[in-house]
Design a protein around this motif. Structure first.
Motif, short mmCIF file in Angstrom:
data_model
loop_
_atom_site.label_atom_id
_atom_site.label_comp_id
_atom_site.label_asym_id
_atom_site.label_seq_id
_atom_site.Cartn_x
_atom_site.Cartn_y
_atom_site.Cartn_z
N ASN A 165 28.09 -3.64 -4.57
CA ASN A 165 28.69 -3.32 -5.41
C ASN A 165 29.83 -2.30 -6.34
OD1 ASN A 165 26.00 -3.01 -6.68
ND2 ASN A 165 25.24 -1.11 -5.60
N HIS A 209 31.94 -2.17 -8.15
CA HIS A 209 32.21 -1.85 -9.92
C HIS A 209 32.09 0.15 -9.86
CE1 HIS A 209 33.66 -5.75 -11.24
NE2 HIS A 209 32.96 -6.11 -10.97
N VAL A 210 33.29 0.60 -9.56
CA VAL A 210 33.17 2.00 -8.84
C VAL A 210 33.14 2.45 -10.29
CG1 VAL A 210 33.12 3.91 -8.17
CG2 VAL A 210 33.30 1.70 -6.65
N ASN A 233 29.40 6.65 -9.47
CA ASN A 233 28.31 5.60 -9.19
C ASN A 233 29.01 4.27 -9.42
OD1 ASN A 233 26.19 7.50 -9.73
ND2 ASN A 233 25.96 7.10 -11.79
N ASN A 234 28.47 3.29 -7.86
CA ASN A 234 28.47 2.14 -8.11
C ASN A 234 27.30 0.85 -8.99
OD1 ASN A 234 30.72 3.23 -6.60
ND2 ASN A 234 29.31 2.46 -5.00
N THR A 267 26.98 -3.20 -10.04
CA THR A 267 26.68 -4.64 -9.73
C THR A 267 27.93 -5.44 -10.62
OG1 THR A 267 25.59 -5.84 -10.39
CG2 THR A 267 25.17 -4.78 -8.64
#
Length: 681
Positions: free
Chosen positions: A428, A430-431, A437-438, A440
């Motif tokens: 994952n 992209h944060v 929250n992460n 995909t």
């Protein structure tokens, strides 16, 4: 007899009664070649005329919302205005240049009235067409007629050359020339050259390894030799300032390409070498001679096959020196480097939006002009790019060329495969910088960020509600249309979403996959489990601003606030009774319909509410889990225990507004009110 108006199109369009397109194929008769030449010439003239008008008059960059008669007046008016401006501002050295940059032949110029020359439309639009014979409506200038006669003569010579079989002699000459080129390349390697010349030599070495491109290798080596001689002449001149290598090469290549040019008879495109023309013709013929021995996919060029083979081998030889990302081809690496430079040099002249690549700008400009020249012949849907059409056609063919290496799942798009493959390693990347929250994919992150910003770009044109995603809007529109495409094969109930059907099926199967880790209770949905967990936390964060009562869920608070405002917007059309929530109305309507969807598994008794079924099912095992801590009496439901506790506390919440008597239950108050009203049930 006047010739009817038709659309002049290329091979991308079908042959229709109102549309002219070139003859397809490679082996054409001289008459067909002449026709294709004339048609492509006419198409280019029309495109150039409209392109010049569109660049000067903004109204041609969008759809004209007028009648055909008014559109004709608009076209004539802009032609006259444009010609008038060019006539009065034209160069004295070029007085015969018209408003659209088209030179008039001397014969035609002599026939034009001198006092009304500027009022005439450009040759490609109106004046010249009116003077043309019926069979040559598109091309009428003497210079073009001369060129056409030359094309016919060349076609005759070509047919004579094809009859002579000299393939063996040509192969021997090419082999001799190739050996000469190899000797010249050996001499060039011994000479100290600049970095740009070494790159040309490396390209020549690669081209020499490919037998199909031996002729192109000879052309490149000849250009390199002549370029070196030109550079030496420029650098050796005494007293003169030497030219830079880039300017020398550009000037030389322009002159050489102008001297040696090969034109496609299908679309009119000019190419520098005969080999490039042959490769280009494969676009029209559809020929793909190079085949992948792994998956059988075919390609028109060997270089495309070499890049494709790297997909099977996993080889990615081109690496970004800034982030370490690898790519299959150098062109993709160059595109990727634009991300690090953060440059967007191409801007839209209509809305000002900037793009990093020129083809992105061209694709964006079609949104303003409304041009969608690619059409699917299966469903007649149109697209702005050939790539979009190709992806769409996989829906009809069912083609899914991209396969997951972990679970053998297949996809029609490579982007979907990349997103799917991140599931297996749990990647994952992209944060969210606000909540952590992460995700995909970056697209999922962008949609998630709308929760924090409150942005809802998709609006329903029926009720005005906003949504964060287009999919949510499409699901919402089914409420207005009443569409429910998903049907349960057990009971026939229909749903607007497949996810709702999947949850409903669990009622028939008895599956409850979501379990509370504190009390072991199971639920059909994850949302029901989340609501249940609030019971264990004993939190009630939502409070009424009027009476101070607290609630564990927001929509419970909204329903409670309606008791203060008196708003009851849901009405039963049978008895005109009103309700504060849609769920209450739905339960009430079962009284009129007699519907009782909840059935007891012990005695087959049916109920209109699930809570009534739960209370009833406690009768069969005799279960009474709720016990009074004052007198020890047990009850099957918690509500009965609360009413019983009022006996010990003396609490009487229900008051008669006529005599002031108090009662413990609402049922007792209703029975008492019959004394005042005189009603006898």
């Amino acid at each position: 007899m006047a010739m009817p108006f038709v659309f002049v199109a290329d091979e991308a369009f079908p042959l229709r009664r109102n549309m002219m397109r070139p003859f397809p194929g490679h082996n054409l008769t001289p008459g067909q070649r002449v026709f294709n030449y004339r048609l492509s010439r006419a198409r280019r003239m029309v495109e150039c005329a409209f392109g010049i008008l569109a660049s000067q008059w903004r109204l041609y960059r969008r759809v004209l919302g007028v009648s055909p008669e008014v559109a004709q007046v608009v076209v004539k008016a802009t032609c006259i205005l444009h010609n008038f401006i060019r006539w009065h501002s034209a160069d004295e050295e070029d007085p015969s240049s018209t408003a659209l940059g088209c030179r008039i032949s001397p014969r035609l110029e002599a026939t034009m009235p001198p006092e009304k020359c500027w009022l005439s439309a450009p040759p490609t639009l109106e004046y010249i067409i009116s003077e043309a014979p019926p069979t040559l409506e598109f091309i009428i200038m003497e210079e073009e007629s001369e060129e056409l006669r030359e094309v016919e003569e060349e076609s005759e010579e070509l047919r004579e050359v094809e009859e002579e079989s000299e393939e063996l002699r040509e192969v021997e000459e090419e082999s001799e020339e190739l050996r000469e080129v190899e000797e010249e390349s050996e001499e060039l390697r011994e000479v100290e050259e600049s970095e740009e010349l070494r790159e040309v030599e490396e390209e020549s070495e690669e081209l020499r390894e490919v037998e199909e491109e031996s002729e192109e290798l000879r052309e490149v080596e000849e250009e390199s030799e002549e370029l070196r001689e030109v550079e030496e002449e420029h650098h050796v001149q005494p007293g003169g300032k030497p030219l830079s290598r880039s300017k020398t090469k550009q000037t030389f290549l322009k002159k050489r390409r102008a001297k040696k040019s090969f034109t496609c008879t299908q679309c009119g495109k000019s190419l520098a070498t005969k080999q490039r023309l042959e490769r280009h013709m494969r676009v029209h013929t559809g020929e793909k001679p190079f085949s992948c021995d792994q998956c059988g996919k075919r390609f028109s060029q060997s270089s495309h096959l070499n890049v494709h083979v790297r997909i099977h081998t996993g080889e990615k030889p081109f690496t970004c020196d800034q982030c370490g990302k690898t790519f299959l081809s150098s062109s993709k690496l160059k595109i990727h480097l634009i991300v690090h430079m953060k440059e967007k040099p191409y801007s839209c002249s209509v809305c000002g939006k900037s793009f990093s690549r020129l083809r992105y700008l061209h694709g964006h400009e079609k949104t303003h002009t409304g041009v969608r020249e690619y059409m699917c012949f299966e469903c007649e849907k149109t697209f702005t790019t050939a790539g979009s059409l190709k992806l769409h056609q996989r829906i009809h063919t069912g083609e899914k060329p991209y396969k997951c290496s972990h679970c053998d799942k297949r996809f029609s798009r490579s982007a979907n495969l990349r997103s799917h493959e991140r599931i297996h390693p749990g990647e994952n990347p992209h944060v969210c910088h606000q909540c952590g929250n992460n995700f995909t994919t970056k697209q999922s992150l962008d949609v998630h960020m709308r929760i924090h910003t409150g942005e809802k770009p998709f609006t329903c044109d029926q009720c005005g509600n906003g949504f964060t995603t287009k999919r949510s809007l499409e699901s919402h529109m089914m409420i207005h249309t009443g569409e429910k495409p998903f049907t349960c094969d057990q009971c026939g109930k229909r749903f607007s979403r497949s996810s709702h059907l999947n949850v409903h099926v669990r009622i028939h199967t008895g599956e409850k996959p979501f379990t509370c880790d504190q009390c072991g209770k199971t639920f059909l949905r994850s949302s029901n489990l989340k609501i249940h967990l609030i019971v264990h936390m004993k939190e009630k964060p939502y409070s009424c601003s009027v009476c101070g009562k607290s609630f564990s869920r927001r929509h419970h608070l909204h329903a409670h606030e309606k008791t203060h405002t008196g708003v009851r917007e849901y009405m039963c059309f049978e008895c005109e009774k009103t309700f504060t929530t849609a769920a209450s109305l739905k339960q009430h309507q079962r009284i009129h319909t007699g519907e009782k969807p909840y059935k007891c598994s012990h005695c087959d008794k049916r109920f209109s509410q699930s809570s009534s079924l739960k209370r009833h099912e406690m009768i069969h095992p005799g279960e009474k889990p709720h016990k009074c801590d004052q007198c020890g009496k047990s009850f099957s439901i918690k509500h009965d225990l609360k009413i019983h506790m009022r006996i010990h506390t003396g609490e009487k919440l229900h008051v008669c507004h006529q005599c002031g008597n108090n009662f413990t239950t609402k049922q007792s108050l209703d029975d008492h009110m019959r004394i005042h009203s005189g009603e006898k049930p």
